[in-house]
Design a protein around this motif. Structure first.
Motif, mmCIF file in Angstrom:
data_model
loop_
_atom_site.group_PDB
_atom_site.id
_atom_site.type_symbol
_atom_site.label_atom_id
_atom_site.label_comp_id
_atom_site.label_asym_id
_atom_site.label_seq_id
_atom_site.Cartn_x
_atom_site.Cartn_y
_atom_site.Cartn_z
ATOM 1 N N TYR A 299 10.546 5.512 5.978
ATOM 2 C CA TYR A 299 9.656 6.455 6.685
ATOM 3 C C TYR A 299 10.411 7.197 7.779
ATOM 4 O O TYR A 299 10.148 8.365 8.062
ATOM 5 C CB TYR A 299 8.402 5.742 7.219
ATOM 6 C CG TYR A 299 7.383 5.574 6.115
ATOM 7 C CD1 TYR A 299 6.764 6.686 5.552
ATOM 8 C CD2 TYR A 299 7.087 4.327 5.588
ATOM 9 C CE1 TYR A 299 5.861 6.559 4.504
ATOM 10 C CE2 TYR A 299 6.179 4.187 4.538
ATOM 11 C CZ TYR A 299 5.576 5.317 4.000
ATOM 12 O OH TYR A 299 4.688 5.205 2.957
ATOM 13 N N TRP A 302 12.277 9.891 6.109
ATOM 14 C CA TRP A 302 11.352 10.920 5.638
ATOM 15 C C TRP A 302 10.935 11.838 6.795
ATOM 16 O O TRP A 302 11.007 13.064 6.691
ATOM 17 C CB TRP A 302 10.119 10.256 5.011
ATOM 18 C CG TRP A 302 9.131 11.236 4.464
ATOM 19 C CD1 TRP A 302 9.337 12.117 3.444
ATOM 20 C CD2 TRP A 302 7.798 11.451 4.923
ATOM 21 N NE1 TRP A 302 8.199 12.866 3.225
ATOM 22 C CE2 TRP A 302 7.242 12.475 4.118
ATOM 23 C CE3 TRP A 302 7.006 10.878 5.916
ATOM 24 C CZ2 TRP A 302 5.939 12.943 4.292
ATOM 25 C CZ3 TRP A 302 5.703 11.335 6.084
ATOM 26 C CH2 TRP A 302 5.178 12.361 5.282
ATOM 27 N N GLU A 303 10.525 11.224 7.911
ATOM 28 C CA GLU A 303 10.088 12.043 9.051
ATOM 29 C C GLU A 303 11.257 12.882 9.590
ATOM 30 O O GLU A 303 11.083 14.055 9.901
ATOM 31 C CB GLU A 303 9.519 11.165 10.177
ATOM 32 C CG GLU A 303 8.124 10.613 9.902
ATOM 33 C CD GLU A 303 7.009 11.669 9.970
ATOM 34 O OE1 GLU A 303 7.306 12.856 10.171
ATOM 35 O OE2 GLU A 303 5.830 11.288 9.798
ATOM 36 N N TYR A 356 3.743 3.920 10.885
ATOM 37 C CA TYR A 356 3.875 3.293 9.556
ATOM 38 C C TYR A 356 4.241 1.818 9.711
ATOM 39 O O TYR A 356 5.337 1.401 9.317
ATOM 40 C CB TYR A 356 4.967 3.992 8.731
ATOM 41 C CG TYR A 356 4.803 5.487 8.654
ATOM 42 C CD1 TYR A 356 3.890 6.069 7.779
ATOM 43 C CD2 TYR A 356 5.568 6.330 9.465
ATOM 44 C CE1 TYR A 356 3.740 7.445 7.712
ATOM 45 C CE2 TYR A 356 5.421 7.716 9.407
ATOM 46 C CZ TYR A 356 4.505 8.267 8.537
ATOM 47 O OH TYR A 356 4.351 9.621 8.473
ATOM 48 N N GLN A 468 1.387 5.782 2.566
ATOM 49 C CA GLN A 468 1.488 4.322 2.583
ATOM 50 C C GLN A 468 0.445 3.687 1.670
ATOM 51 O O GLN A 468 -0.738 4.051 1.718
ATOM 52 C CB GLN A 468 1.297 3.806 4.019
ATOM 53 C CG GLN A 468 2.451 2.965 4.487
ATOM 54 C CD GLN A 468 2.319 2.499 5.925
ATOM 55 O OE1 GLN A 468 1.589 3.083 6.728
ATOM 56 N NE2 GLN A 468 3.031 1.438 6.260
ATOM 57 N N PRO A 476 5.765 3.204 0.432
ATOM 58 C CA PRO A 476 5.202 4.405 -0.198
ATOM 59 C C PRO A 476 4.601 4.086 -1.562
ATOM 60 O O PRO A 476 5.206 3.345 -2.339
ATOM 61 C CB PRO A 476 6.420 5.323 -0.379
ATOM 62 C CG PRO A 476 7.536 4.722 0.378
ATOM 63 C CD PRO A 476 7.216 3.287 0.641
#
Ligand code: HEM
Length: 493
Positions: A299, A302-303, A356, A468, A476
């Motif tokens: 995560y 990804w961010e 997350y 999520q 994911p």
């Protein structure tokens, strides 16, 4: 004439009605607590329907808190609490874990996660706390050596190749390998560790076994047996290598040695035989370390990949460090003291785990025999109560726009505000059953982020299914994140 059968039926119906409807809905102590669903005081059907197929129902529980406040009833004997009072009472009040956790034993022997009673648990936890403490992690030569081996010898060549070829790679899968290799290196020494970073076939086989076991899929027994065999063979190699002096290129089996030595010296009635107790504990740490690291790092990537400005800001902070591992320069050991002091890196990690959390669901406990008072409500003994990171982390009065990933919310705040945010942040749990590996996880994640983002820029190729999943460990839904890498020098041009 008195119709006895009729009278009997009538009395029984009234009694049953009282016992199963009137008492729970109007009379019992729990009847004062708002029900998440109108059937909750009399039946567990509603929450069970939300928990079908391994789901946790956390979104429905969160919605109920939003409507009804910090404490809600989920079933006749289960409550969810989302407040600081709840945290304090349940987790520092040392309520014992529910029987659900006992399923997490390995090789039929309890470990820290699965032990229900607090006393044997705290004995065993004390034996391991030292090697997972912040001061130990900061100064461990073994950890520095294993980081060098994993990053310089295994990870960087792969990242370098991915950047040169511009081929997409699955970060979610690589992150799982990183978690496994870091964990097994610390548990058993680099000479005995897995090498899933480079060996894709072994990675896939073992990770499929973890997936099958934890999700209870068909083939669960076989997967469990294979994982047991793997951990027993890793323990055996670590046992053999802890007897001899290691060459400079290997790190010691830190956790394995510590627990074996302490258990054999303890003389207390701890699990028997000791080798299986150690193996059960090692498999527990391996499982706990792999998925949580993988989810957090994925995560985070990804961010950061969605916002090149954030990446640039992080990189400018990372470049204030003395030179770190890089593909083009001589390997340097990261100074963890310097890395740990970086405020933006710290803010990013805290914020990723806030938005997350790898385990967002309720962490269930049982009220003690004498009952408890939570949020002003008197709760009898034997009731399941729990708090969740998802609900704690989404309190809008503490974290405005709570679903938004915003690392800046952690920076430049007053002492008072920062303390309030820290109290509501619950990524590693709290109290006696708090995460044993929190400092190790922080070390591993920070060192990996520094390595990746000092050297490369990440870009998203395919993030379908990134939302999520609703499960106890929540990665994911799509079980992938495809990224490409560019070398930092090329980004600057
Ligand atoms: C980002 C990484 C991690 C997160 C967010 C995390 C989170 C948590 C949480 C919330 C708990 C409490 C569970 C409960 O009460 O039911 C827990 C327990 C635990 N974690 Fe972690 N964890 C992480 C990494 C690790 C690692 C790397 C290890 C490796 C040793 C580890 C080992 C454990 C163990 C052994 C427990 C049980 C502790 C006990 O019952 O005393 N965790 N973790």
């Amino acid at each position: 004439m008195l119709n006895l059968p009729l009278l009997f039926t009538l009395v029984s119906t009234v009694l049953l009605l009282y016992r199963y409807v009137i008492y729970p809905v109007f009379v019992s102590q729990l009847s004062k607590i708002p029900p998440a669903h109108f059937t909750a005081p009399v039946s567990s059907l509603w929450i069970r329907s939300k928990r079908r197929n391994g789901k946790t129902g956390i979104q429905s529980i969160f919605a109920a808190h939003n409507r009804l406040g910090p404490i809600v009833q989920l079933s006749p004997n289960e409550l969810s609490v989302a407040s600081l009072d709840g945290l304090r009472q349940i987790y520092t009040g040392a309520f014992e874990k529910t029987v659900w956790y006992s399923e997490l034993a390995n090789l039929g022997i309890p470990n820290l996660v699965s032990m229900l009673e607090n006393k044997p648990h705290s004995l065993q936890k004390r034996m391991l706390s030292h090697v997972y403490s912040k001061s130990y992690i900061r100064s461990s030569i073994d950890l520095q050596e294993l980081s060098r081996v994993l990053i310089v010898e295994r990870l960087l060549p792969i990242l370098q190749k991915a950047a040169e070829s511009a081929e997409p790679f699955d970060a979610y899968s690589l992150n799982q390998a990183l978690g496994a290799d870091f964990m097994t290196s610390y548990l058993f020494g680099t000479g005995n560790s897995t090498d899933f970073i480079r060996n894709m076939k072994a990675r896939k086989e073992t990770m499929q076994n973890f997936r099958t076991k934890t999700r209870g899929l068909p083939g669960k027994e076989k997967a469990s047996r294979e994982l047991d065999a793997l951990i027993l063979s890793l323990c055996e190699s670590a046992g053999a290598s802890s007897q001899k002096t290691l060459s400079g290129a290997s790190s010691h089996p830190v956790v394995y040695s510590e627990l074996s030595t302490r258990l054999s010296k303890s003389g207390s009635p701890l699990p028997n035989p000791i080798n299986l107790a150690v193996a059960s504990e090692m498999l527990d740490h391996l499982g706990a370390g792999i998925e949580t690291t993988r989810i957090t790092l994925t995560y985070l990537q990804w961010e950061l990949s969605r916002d090149s400005g954030l990446q640039a800001q992080l990189r400018s902070e990372l470049l204030t460090l003395p030179p770190l591992f890089s593909p083009s320069s001589e390997a340097n050991l990261p100074n963890y003291g310097d890395i740990d002091g970086l405020p933006f890196l710290e803010a990013i990690l805290k914020e990723i785990i806030r938005v997350y959390p790898p385990s967002p669901a309720l962490l269930p406990r049982v009220t003690p025999q004498g009952g408890a008072v939570i949020e002003g409500y008197t709760i009898p003994g034997g009731i399941t109560v729990g708090t969740s990171a998802h609900c704690m982390h989404r309190n809008p009065s503490v974290f405005p726009s709570p679903s938004t990933f915003d690392p800046f919310r952690w920076l430049g705040k007053s002492e008072v505000k920062r303390r309030e945010m820290d109290r509501w942040w619950w990524g590693f749990g709290s109290g006696g059953r708090m995460c044993l590996g929190s400092h190790f996880a922080t070390y591993m994640l920070k060192v990996l982020i520094v390595t990746i983002y000092s050297n490369f820029q990440t870009e998203i190729v395919d993030d379908e299914g990134i939302e999520q999943e609703d499960s106890f460990l929540a990665g994911p839904k799509g079980e992938k994140l495809m990224l490409t890498l560019r070398k930092v020098e090329e980004v600057k041009e």
